[in-house]
Write a protein that holds these residues in place. Structure first.
Motif: not given
Lengths: 155, 123
Positions: B12-37
């Motif tokens: 879900s692009p919605y979840i990827l976007k929401t989680l990425a924004a949230l994690l970035s606020k809390h000292d995390c760097e999103v280094v990759g995103q995948a849409a399947n296993g």
């Protein structure tokens, strides 16, 4: 008529998810037994159930209402483009179905869910399945939740 | 504080976007995103993230199989399940397979922050 536990599980999940992700409060107006899920120039997102029961749940809504919900999910004023609206609504339906799985298990139906899809044609009602349409009212308009459900034990 | 590197896996692009924004606020760097296993396993090998957030119901390869593969590649892989599935047996099965935590969608910021403290920053 579909088992009331199934309808309750799904409509509760709709209300919970809408409130959580978009801050939208929705009230269940009525539930109607139907022979088929119909779509009239509306956006329809469907997701399937598999396992102890077969069927699906369909969120059917006016494209303008869909756009407003998608905007609220993103926390923006302007309606996002149609790809974003579809992606947001598909995740909304995924959350509704996923959240209803535990409630369905409590009602005696152990099911798994499929991935959500945009549905363009009215889905067929398989032999032995029952159909219902739940109408929910929120500040943005009416949301219809179509349910096709076949209790495999009951067939 | 060193930022923790996250790989997000969800169709879900919605979840990827929401989680990425949230994690970035809390000292995390999103280094990759995948849409399947399948994509997740490839990116895990390549990026070696500090932790993975993993959805369960995805096309091509679902979360359960992905979790097993990730743990086979790296038994120390820190995998957090983020799923809408409220089925208790599914949750128990994920933990048995080595997931550290199970976050239910829709999630509140607090539940993600609490997971980060406990399993990523190990406060």
């Amino acid at each position: 008529m579909i088992n009331s536990g199934v309808v309750d599980a799904l409509t509760s999940a709709v209300r919970h998810v809408l409130a959580s992700v978009a801050g939208i409060s929705a009230e269940l107006q009525r539930v109607q037994a139907v022979t088929q899920i119909s779509i009239h120039h509306e956006l329809c997102i469907g997701i399937g159930f598999e396992g102890g029961a077969e069927g699906g749940v369909y969120l059917i809504l006016d494209p303008l209402v869909a756009g407003r919900i998608a905007a609220k999910m993103d926390g923006v004023e302007e309606t996002p483009d149609e790809n974003v609206v579809a992606a947001n609504l598909m995740e909304l339906v995924n959350m509704i179905a996923g959240n209803s799985v535990g409630l369905l298990a409590k009602a005696g139906f152990g099911v798994a869910i499929t991935t959500p899809v945009i549905v363009r044609e009215p889905p067929a009602t398989p032999y032995g399945a029952e159909c219902a349409m739940a109408y929910l009212q929120c500040g943005l308009g009416t949301l219809k939740v179509g349910i096709i459900f076949a209790d495999l034990v009951g067939i | 504080m060193m930022k923790k590197r996250a790989l997000l896996v969800d169709d879900s692009p919605y979840i990827l976007k929401t989680l990425a924004a949230l994690l970035s606020k809390h000292d995390c760097e999103v280094v990759g995103q995948a849409a399947n296993g399948l994509e997740a396993v490839r990116l895990y090998r390549e990026l070696k993230p500090d932790f993975v957030t993993l959805d369960l119901v995805m096309p091509q390869m679902g979360g359960m199989q992905t979790l097993q593969l990730l743990k086979r590649i790296d038994s120390a892989a820190r995998v957090i399940i983020v799923s809408s599935m409220t089925d208790q047996s599914k949750i128990v099965e994920c933990m048995r397979l080595g997931a550290l935590h199970y976050i239910l969608k829709p999630f509140e910021e607090e539940s993600v922050v609490s997971m980060l403290r406990k399993h990523v920053f190990n406060d």
